[in-house]
Design a protein around this motif. Structure first.
Motif: not given
Length: 265
Positions: A167-186
């Protein structure tokens, strides 16, 4: 599909498709309202057991349509505030419609999900994304703040440090990282995404509707009890920012493909 949103229902599964590929499925006012109406219209249908939201083409949704935002030329500060208030009402109504829908909502994230498009995906109960998908909350790049409940949805899932980077740095998160971090399911190869989502949707459609409804309600109450506070806080801040010179500069910079020159406030 003149509003850019289409809905079909079959075998207990409602599929809502954002269909504005020329705008990377960005949501203007009519499209956002149509999406909200589609969701609320499904709430009382006993034949609907699960809802899938996806986008046409290479994007899930790139958020609010900046063309619409930049074309508004309010005649007075009062009109500017009224326009900003309506923008936030529309966005918040969409997120509430996802949260309040009694049946599970699955986000099939086929490509980039940015701004309120990311909020829409993350407000869903289950999120499956293609490997090419990216989650982006680049509000500060145009002089705005996160909205659509993302100031709560993101840190609730991945923690404060990663959420601040998004949010502060506007860094994008890849789907792979999103899954690893628990932001998405798969995360899945694009060719396998729809089949996987259909399999999950069919499982839910065969399930006990009332049990799923009460489970969703309980999980929402436990994990998102402060969502309404977040939506109200975001709305107040965003209305201020939408009416500011820095937002106008941020949008102009995007349209002119240059670095913004924000005023020191």
């Amino acid at each position: 599909m003149t509003t850019g949103v289409g809905t079909d229902v079959a075998a207990g599964i409602a599929r809502i498709r954002i269909d504005r590929p020329a705008r990377m499925n960005a949501l203007d006012g009519p499209a956002a309202n149509a999406l909200t109406e589609a969701l609320t219209g499904l709430a009382d249908r006993p034949d609907v057991r699960v809802v899938v939201i996806t986008g046409t083409g290479s994007a899930f949704s790139t958020g609010a349509d900046i063309t619409e935002l930049s074309s508004a030329a309010p005649a007075s500060p009062e009109e500017s505030t009224a326009n900003a208030t309506e923008t936030m009402r529309t966005g918040n109504a969409l997120i509430r419609a996802v949260i309040e829908l009694p049946v599970p909502v699955i986000a099939q994230v086929n490509g980039i999900a940015a701004g309120v498009g990311a909020s829409l995906a993350l407000a869903s109960d289950l999120v499956y994304a293609a490997e090419e998908a990216v989650f982006l909350l680049a509000f500060t790049n145009v002089g705005l703040m996160p909205d659509g409940g993302s100031s709560l949805l993101v840190p609730a899932a991945i923690g404060r440090a990663r959420a601040n980077a998004m949010t502060l740095l506007a860094e994008p998160m890849s789907a792979t990282d999103a899954a690893r971090s628990g932001l998405i399911n798969e995360v899945l190869p694009a060719a396998d995404l729809e089949e996987r989502v259909q399999k999950i949707a069919r499982k839910l459609a065969r399930g006990p509707r009332r049990a799923l409804e009460l489970t969703k309600r309980a999980m929402t109450a436990s994990t998102l009890a402060l969502l309404e506070d977040a939506l109200c806080r975001e709305a107040a801040g965003q209305i201020e920012l939408l009416t500011s010179p820095n937002f106008r500069e941020g949008i102009a910079a995007v349209l002119e493909r240059r670095r913004p020159e924000f005023a020191r406030e």
